[in-house]
Design a protein around this motif. Structure first.
Motif, PDB file in Angstrom:
ATOM      1  N   GLU A  64      51.990 -21.043  35.459  1.00  0.00           N
ATOM      2  CA  GLU A  64      50.990 -21.018  34.217  1.00  0.00           C
ATOM      3  C   GLU A  64      50.554 -22.500  34.028  1.00  0.00           C
ATOM      4  OE1 GLU A  64      51.740 -18.577  31.159  1.00  0.00           O
ATOM      5  OE2 GLU A  64      52.580 -16.992  32.201  1.00  0.00           O
ATOM      6  N   VAL A  65      50.074 -23.232  35.053  1.00  0.00           N
ATOM      7  CA  VAL A  65      49.505 -24.540  34.901  1.00  0.00           C
ATOM      8  C   VAL A  65      48.019 -24.213  34.549  1.00  0.00           C
ATOM      9  CG1 VAL A  65      48.742 -26.564  36.231  1.00  0.00           C
ATOM     10  CG2 VAL A  65      50.672 -25.454  36.496  1.00  0.00           C
ATOM     11  N   ARG A  66      47.485 -24.949  33.578  1.00  0.00           N
ATOM     12  CA  ARG A  66      46.166 -24.608  32.893  1.00  0.00           C
ATOM     13  C   ARG A  66      45.291 -25.729  32.839  1.00  0.00           C
ATOM     14  NH1 ARG A  66      46.938 -19.756  34.537  1.00  0.00           N
ATOM     15  NH2 ARG A  66      48.132 -18.462  33.274  1.00  0.00           N
ATOM     16  N   ASN A  67      45.744 -26.967  32.786  1.00  0.00           N
ATOM     17  CA  ASN A  67      45.170 -28.210  32.677  1.00  0.00           C
ATOM     18  C   ASN A  67      44.182 -28.064  31.293  1.00  0.00           C
ATOM     19  OD1 ASN A  67      46.133 -29.443  35.067  1.00  0.00           O
ATOM     20  ND2 ASN A  67      45.058 -28.139  36.279  1.00  0.00           N
ATOM     21  N   TYR A  68      44.569 -27.662  30.366  1.00  0.00           N
ATOM     22  CA  TYR A  68      43.635 -27.543  29.151  1.00  0.00           C
ATOM     23  C   TYR A  68      43.159 -28.617  28.653  1.00  0.00           C
ATOM     24  CZ  TYR A  68      46.101 -22.994  28.000  1.00  0.00           C
ATOM     25  OH  TYR A  68      46.459 -21.806  28.375  1.00  0.00           O
ATOM     26  N   ASN A  69      41.965 -28.573  28.167  1.00  0.00           N
ATOM     27  CA  ASN A  69      41.017 -29.631  27.444  1.00  0.00           C
ATOM     28  C   ASN A  69      40.937 -30.637  28.559  1.00  0.00           C
ATOM     29  OD1 ASN A  69      41.297 -28.250  24.798  1.00  0.00           O
ATOM     30  ND2 ASN A  69      43.235 -29.026  24.657  1.00  0.00           N
ATOM     31  N   ASN A  70      40.407 -30.381  29.691  1.00  0.00           N
ATOM     32  CA  ASN A  70      40.050 -31.149  30.817  1.00  0.00           C
ATOM     33  C   ASN A  70      41.137 -32.388  31.041  1.00  0.00           C
ATOM     34  OD1 ASN A  70      37.431 -30.143  31.092  1.00  0.00           O
ATOM     35  ND2 ASN A  70      36.925 -31.156  29.179  1.00  0.00           N
ATOM     36  N   THR A  71      42.308 -32.049  30.745  1.00  0.00           N
ATOM     37  CA  THR A  71      43.554 -33.038  31.085  1.00  0.00           C
ATOM     38  C   THR A  71      44.164 -32.359  32.366  1.00  0.00           C
ATOM     39  OG1 THR A  71      45.264 -31.400  29.850  1.00  0.00           O
ATOM     40  CG2 THR A  71      43.985 -33.352  28.805  1.00  0.00           C
ATOM     41  N   ASN A  72      44.917 -33.294  32.936  1.00  0.00           N
ATOM     42  CA  ASN A  72      45.639 -32.902  34.460  1.00  0.00           C
ATOM     43  C   ASN A  72      47.013 -32.692  33.879  1.00  0.00           C
ATOM     44  OD1 ASN A  72      43.286 -33.104  35.658  1.00  0.00           O
ATOM     45  ND2 ASN A  72      43.606 -35.011  36.473  1.00  0.00           N
ATOM     46  N   LEU A  73      47.690 -31.449  33.807  1.00  0.00           N
ATOM     47  CA  LEU A  73      48.969 -31.589  33.562  1.00  0.00           C
ATOM     48  C   LEU A  73      49.965 -32.391  34.486  1.00  0.00           C
ATOM     49  CD1 LEU A  73      51.323 -29.923  31.909  1.00  0.00           C
ATOM     50  CD2 LEU A  73      51.310 -28.152  33.762  1.00  0.00           C
ATOM     51  N   ASN A  74      49.619 -32.661  35.737  1.00  0.00           N
ATOM     52  CA  ASN A  74      50.438 -33.178  36.736  1.00  0.00           C
ATOM     53  C   ASN A  74      50.782 -34.818  36.077  1.00  0.00           C
ATOM     54  OD1 ASN A  74      47.668 -33.175  37.506  1.00  0.00           O
ATOM     55  ND2 ASN A  74      48.404 -35.001  39.186  1.00  0.00           N
ATOM     56  N   GLU A  75      49.623 -35.426  35.849  1.00  0.00           N
ATOM     57  CA  GLU A  75      49.520 -36.699  35.060  1.00  0.00           C
ATOM     58  C   GLU A  75      50.419 -36.496  34.003  1.00  0.00           C
ATOM     59  OE1 GLU A  75      45.452 -37.839  34.844  1.00  0.00           O
ATOM     60  OE2 GLU A  75      45.423 -38.077  37.100  1.00  0.00           O
ATOM     61  N   ARG A  76      50.266 -35.662  32.948  1.00  0.00           N
ATOM     62  CA  ARG A  76      50.995 -35.830  31.747  1.00  0.00           C
ATOM     63  C   ARG A  76      52.391 -35.581  31.854  1.00  0.00           C
ATOM     64  NH1 ARG A  76      49.012 -30.791  28.764  1.00  0.00           N
ATOM     65  NH2 ARG A  76      50.224 -31.717  27.070  1.00  0.00           N
ATOM     66  N   LEU A  77      52.650 -34.673  32.981  1.00  0.00           N
ATOM     67  CA  LEU A  77      54.089 -34.687  32.941  1.00  0.00           C
ATOM     68  C   LEU A  77      54.613 -35.790  33.483  1.00  0.00           C
ATOM     69  CD1 LEU A  77      54.310 -31.029  34.759  1.00  0.00           C
ATOM     70  CD2 LEU A  77      54.987 -31.639  32.343  1.00  0.00           C
ATOM     71  N   ILE A  78      54.037 -36.355  34.667  1.00  0.00           N
ATOM     72  CA  ILE A  78      54.611 -37.763  35.096  1.00  0.00           C
ATOM     73  C   ILE A  78      54.676 -38.963  34.094  1.00  0.00           C
ATOM     74  CG2 ILE A  78      54.052 -39.630  36.869  1.00  0.00           C
ATOM     75  CD1 ILE A  78      52.787 -37.513  38.748  1.00  0.00           C
ATOM     76  N   ALA A  79      53.754 -39.092  33.364  1.00  0.00           N
ATOM     77  CA  ALA A  79      53.783 -39.770  32.282  1.00  0.00           C
ATOM     78  C   ALA A  79      54.812 -39.763  31.218  1.00  0.00           C
ATOM     79  CB  ALA A  79      52.536 -40.090  31.657  1.00  0.00           C
ATOM     80  N   SER A  80      55.101 -38.216  30.785  1.00  0.00           N
ATOM     81  CA  SER A  80      55.934 -38.112  29.760  1.00  0.00           C
ATOM     82  C   SER A  80      57.393 -38.386  30.388  1.00  0.00           C
ATOM     83  CB  SER A  80      55.859 -36.448  29.427  1.00  0.00           C
ATOM     84  OG  SER A  80      54.573 -36.486  28.776  1.00  0.00           O
ATOM     85  N   LEU A  81      57.615 -38.058  31.638  1.00  0.00           N
ATOM     86  CA  LEU A  81      58.797 -38.153  32.200  1.00  0.00           C
ATOM     87  C   LEU A  81      59.287 -39.761  32.565  1.00  0.00           C
ATOM     88  CD1 LEU A  81      58.692 -34.950  34.766  1.00  0.00           C
ATOM     89  CD2 LEU A  81      60.391 -35.479  32.734  1.00  0.00           C
ATOM     90  N   LYS A  82      58.272 -40.500  32.827  1.00  0.00           N
ATOM     91  CA  LYS A  82      58.398 -41.665  33.103  1.00  0.00           C
ATOM     92  C   LYS A  82      58.823 -42.512  31.770  1.00  0.00           C
ATOM     93  CE  LYS A  82      56.051 -45.724  35.203  1.00  0.00           C
ATOM     94  NZ  LYS A  82      55.025 -46.409  35.828  1.00  0.00           N
ATOM     95  N   GLU A  83      58.202 -42.025  30.429  1.00  0.00           N
ATOM     96  CA  GLU A  83      58.740 -42.463  29.313  1.00  0.00           C
ATOM     97  C   GLU A  83      59.790 -42.640  29.067  1.00  0.00           C
ATOM     98  OE1 GLU A  83      56.198 -40.930  26.439  1.00  0.00           O
ATOM     99  OE2 GLU A  83      54.401 -41.915  26.918  1.00  0.00           O
ATOM    100  N   LYS A  84      60.708 -41.463  29.376  1.00  0.00           N
ATOM    101  CA  LYS A  84      62.089 -41.084  29.383  1.00  0.00           C
ATOM    102  C   LYS A  84      63.137 -41.749  30.275  1.00  0.00           C
ATOM    103  CE  LYS A  84      61.413 -37.292  26.376  1.00  0.00           C
ATOM    104  NZ  LYS A  84      62.229 -37.620  25.216  1.00  0.00           N
ATOM    105  N   GLY A  85      62.342 -42.313  31.645  1.00  0.00           N
ATOM    106  CA  GLY A  85      62.966 -43.086  32.374  1.00  0.00           C
ATOM    107  C   GLY A  85      63.213 -42.374  33.685  1.00  0.00           C
TER     108      GLY A  85
END
Length: 347
Positions: A64-85
């Motif tokens: 259920e990867v949707r890439n809502y609102n013209n975003t890339n889920l893969n990029e969001r996940l990578i960035a969010s996980l990087k913020e947590k180290g």
């Protein structure tokens, strides 16, 4: 004398090779339906991030990867996980996706999404010098024949006049979906990867149960209504040598049903979770499969999620011996995930 020296040298070489300890490491695989990217549950996206970290998974198959609102889920996940180290790798995909702690060499969709009939994504992943062909599946949710014996239509989820228990009729409707087409594509592609010397692992929300669960022993449980069903996908996978990780560890579907859907998510009203409210439609539709290979050994397999289900429009607890990894706090989805830990022999 020369011959004796040659024999001695060869014997020493064989002894050294066989006695040299192999390098081993743990490889944890997670199959995770994230329910519209966590948008259905309040703070669901952050819960996805937290549970990915909690799982300690190395390879993650997302549904259920949707890439809502013209975003890339893969990029969001990578960035969010990087913020947590945490460092992960991922590439853009649709419907089915892949997240990995190890570099992705190449990614393709071997069964592309079309008209919302499911998809399978493949990534070739380099795990410390060993290449793994890792597949993520989110298969067709229509003509979902598991509802027929329970007295519901498999595409509209309207209540039927009576349960359908005829195996020929169930299979006919089941094959009107594109789930079998997707799995045939996977099997064909996986065989090529096996021939190329790669390890093959598949994680997916198959939207179809397993023949290993609809047996003589369970025919009068969970509103199977006497049906012993040879479900197509699991049979095809088994016939082609693929191993169901959870059933390999826990072969008894009575003591260890391993239900993954519908999960009792207390963060949302039960009406959002019960598709067949008068029936007990608890089932195992989320899977990890692997092809046997001397370089990997399955150690454990668990259900990842809340210890509860929805049955007949009620929140219930299983009276089973299933092994759980329970969530931290908010669970972001209406599915439970599956998590399997392997030992990997690396170069």
């Amino acid at each position: 004398m020369k011959l004796l020296k040659l024999i001695f040298t060869v014997c020493c070489y064989i002894l050294i090779v066989n006695c040299t300890p192999k390098k081993q490491q743990s490889l944890t695989v997670l199959q995770f339906n994230i329910w519209q990217e966590g948008t259905v549950i309040k703070d669901g996206y952050n819960a996805i991030i937290n549970e990915i970290i909690h799982s300690n998974a190395d390879l993650i198959a997302l549904s259920e990867v949707r890439n809502y609102n013209n975003t890339n889920l893969n990029e969001r996940l990578i960035a969010s996980l990087k913020e947590k180290g945490y460092t992960f790798y991922s590439e853009k995909s649709e419907d089915s996706g892949i997240l990995s702690k190890y570099p992705i060499i190449d990614q393709t969709q071997i069964f592309p999404l079309k008209n919302d009939h499911g998809s399978i994504t493949k990534a070739i992943i380099n795990v410390n010098g060993t290449e793994i062909a890792f597949y993520s599946g989110h298969l067709d949710y229509l003509n979902c024949a598991l509802y027929l014996p329970r007295g519901y239509h498999g595409s509209t989820w309207k209540k039927l006049d009576a349960p359908i228990t005829n195996l020929v009729e169930i299979e006919k409707i089941n094959l009107q979906s594109q789930r079998d087409d997707a799995i045939k594509s996977f099997i064909e592609d996986a065989k090529n990867e096996i021939n190329n010397g790669r390890i093959v692992i598949y994680g997916g929300d198959n939207n179809e149960p397993s023949h290993l669960d609809w047996t003589e022993a369970t025919k009068n449980l969970y509103d199977h209504n006497g049906v012993v069903m040879p479900w197509n996908i699991s049979l095809d996978l088994e016939k082609n040598g693929f191993i169901d990780a959870y059933r390999n560890i826990f072969p008894n579907p009575v003591t260890h049903p391993g239900f993954t859907y519908p999960a009792n998510n207390t963060a949302i009203n039960i009406e959002k979770l019960a598709w067949s409210p008068d029936a007990d439609d608890r089932d195992r539709i989320d899977f990890i499969y692997y092809y046997p290979d001397s370089r990997i050994k399955l150690n454990t397999s668990k259900v990842f999620g809340p210890k509860g289900d929805i049955s007949k429009n009620k929140r219930v607890l299983e009276n089973t011996h299933d092994v759980f990894l329970e969530p931290l706090n908010i669970w972001p989805t209406d599915h439970k995930a599956v998590i399997s830990e392997f030992t990997l022999n690396i170069k």
